[in-house]
Design a protein around this motif. Sequence first.
Motif, PDB file in Angstrom:
ATOM      1  N   TYR A  51       8.927   6.241   9.786  1.00 27.86           N
ATOM      2  CA  TYR A  51       7.913   5.994  10.710  1.00 27.86           C
ATOM      3  C   TYR A  51       7.574   5.004  11.628  1.00 27.86           C
ATOM      4  O   TYR A  51       7.583   5.299  12.498  1.00 27.86           O
TER       5      TYR A  51
ATOM      6  N   ASN B  46      10.788   6.815   3.833  1.00 27.76           N
ATOM      7  CA  ASN B  46       9.795   7.488   4.525  1.00 27.76           C
ATOM      8  C   ASN B  46       9.328   6.642   5.692  1.00 27.76           C
ATOM      9  O   ASN B  46       9.156   6.768   6.666  1.00 27.76           O
ATOM     10  N   PHE B  47       8.664   6.287   4.867  1.00 24.23           N
ATOM     11  CA  PHE B  47       6.950   5.362   5.741  1.00 24.23           C
ATOM     12  C   PHE B  47       8.084   4.068   6.856  1.00 24.23           C
ATOM     13  O   PHE B  47       7.526   3.938   7.635  1.00 24.23           O
TER      14      PHE B  47
ATOM     15  N   ARG C 279       9.771   8.053  -0.388  1.00 24.07           N
ATOM     16  CA  ARG C 279       8.463   7.937   0.495  1.00 24.07           C
ATOM     17  C   ARG C 279       8.371   6.556   1.025  1.00 24.07           C
ATOM     18  O   ARG C 279       7.939   6.314   2.764  1.00 24.07           O
TER      19      ARG C 279
ATOM     20  N   ASN D 220       1.371   6.511  -6.830  1.00 28.41           N
ATOM     21  CA  ASN D 220      -0.101   7.272  -7.162  1.00 28.41           C
ATOM     22  C   ASN D 220       0.527   9.625  -7.461  1.00 28.41           C
ATOM     23  O   ASN D 220      -0.157   9.621  -7.762  1.00 28.41           O
ATOM     24  N   MET D 221       1.676   9.626  -5.987  1.00 27.89           N
ATOM     25  CA  MET D 221       1.778  10.957  -6.233  1.00 27.89           C
ATOM     26  C   MET D 221       2.909  11.261  -7.075  1.00 27.89           C
ATOM     27  O   MET D 221       2.783  12.375  -7.577  1.00 27.89           O
TER      28      MET D 221
ATOM     29  N   PHE E 257       0.762  -1.058   0.239  1.00 30.82           N
ATOM     30  CA  PHE E 257       0.301  -0.018   0.189  1.00 30.82           C
ATOM     31  C   PHE E 257       1.011   1.392  -0.266  1.00 30.82           C
ATOM     32  O   PHE E 257       0.756   2.384  -0.796  1.00 30.82           O
ATOM     33  N   ALA E 258       2.255   1.004   0.956  1.00 32.58           N
ATOM     34  CA  ALA E 258       2.994   2.365   0.887  1.00 32.58           C
ATOM     35  C   ALA E 258       3.846   2.847  -0.188  1.00 32.58           C
ATOM     36  O   ALA E 258       3.522   3.225  -0.713  1.00 32.58           O
TER      37      ALA E 258
ATOM     38  N   ASN F 117       0.431   4.322  -2.470  1.00 34.98           N
ATOM     39  CA  ASN F 117       0.926   5.522  -2.222  1.00 34.98           C
ATOM     40  C   ASN F 117       1.394   6.495  -3.315  1.00 34.98           C
ATOM     41  O   ASN F 117       1.297   7.097  -3.910  1.00 34.98           O
ATOM     42  N   ALA F 118       2.498   6.218  -3.297  1.00 39.08           N
ATOM     43  CA  ALA F 118       3.725   6.523  -3.149  1.00 39.08           C
ATOM     44  C   ALA F 118       3.782   6.978  -4.444  1.00 39.08           C
ATOM     45  O   ALA F 118       4.074   8.071  -5.729  1.00 39.08           O
TER      46      ALA F 118
END
Lengths: 192, 126
Positions: free
Chosen positions: A76, A72-73, A69, A58-59, A51-52, A55-56
């Motif tokens: 986090y 980064n995830f 990203r 898609n941006m 998913f991460a 989602n990344a």
Amino acid sequence: MGARKGQFFVLAAVLLISLFFMGLPDKNNLITSKTGDMVFLFDNVYREYPFALNNALNMSDNIEDSIDRLSNFTRYTDTLMSQRLINYSTLWVITRNSSATSWNATVGNFLGYDMVVNVSLCSPSCSKAVIVVPNNSTNSTTWGIPLQTQVQLFVEFDSESHNVSVAINKINLYSMVRMQRGENIVQDYAFY
Amino acid sequence: MPYNIKMRGVWYILEAIISIILILTFLLVIRNTALIAPQQDVSLTGYSLLRGLDDRGLLRNYTVNGDYEAINSSIRYYVYNHTVEICDYSGSCSGMKPNTTNVYVSSYIISGDNEYNPYEVKLYLY
């Protein structure tokens, strides 16, 4: 004579206390066995990686941004796991065809130590890239190989060796996730 | 005072101290065991509830929109009271944290909804 008798009592008491403290590690299991939350957190994080990445992706059309990203995830997640006294480590590999005859692999190493990762493609002849990745960073390499529509992807590092058949027209993710609290370790890998 | 009698007193004191240590450690062990044994890990139930919402496609949208009330009202669980808190990447949280004792907390991490935007959803059961 009375004093000597007293010495024996003291000796017996010291022995009893020693026996008690020798048995304490077993008692600690009562607490450390309560790691059910770690299994659920592992399930959550393990399932969240694709998913991460999606989602990344898609941006931005820039894959480097998506890799940043995902890093980064990972950081986090590491912070959140540290708050729960869980030692979290992961290694992921993103592979994609960068042209009709070349392949790109990016490795994210968050295992806690530097790592050498072998990424091989068989299509049908095999070609291997050796990627050195310092801890807490990513490294990328591109190498030429004539690609069929379906290739066999091999990922090898430490004592881990996994392979899967992947389609070349998509971005592929391999992730290995490990969580440890005390003596309890949960680890698994997946290809997406 | 003869040396023997003086020494006997010292030994008695030492024995008394060791006895007290033994009794205190025993009481401590009994007390800790009594605390640990009956605990039921309700936070695992909380995780299942949050995952259930995610599987139903509700959790991500509500979370990125900061709609903690929608998450809370979507949870069908009547054994305990529950509230929800949503925490962003910086650790800043919105929602309701119960001000009481004996609260079980379950966490669920999401990386966003169609766009990368990580959050931690906390479900409090009390």
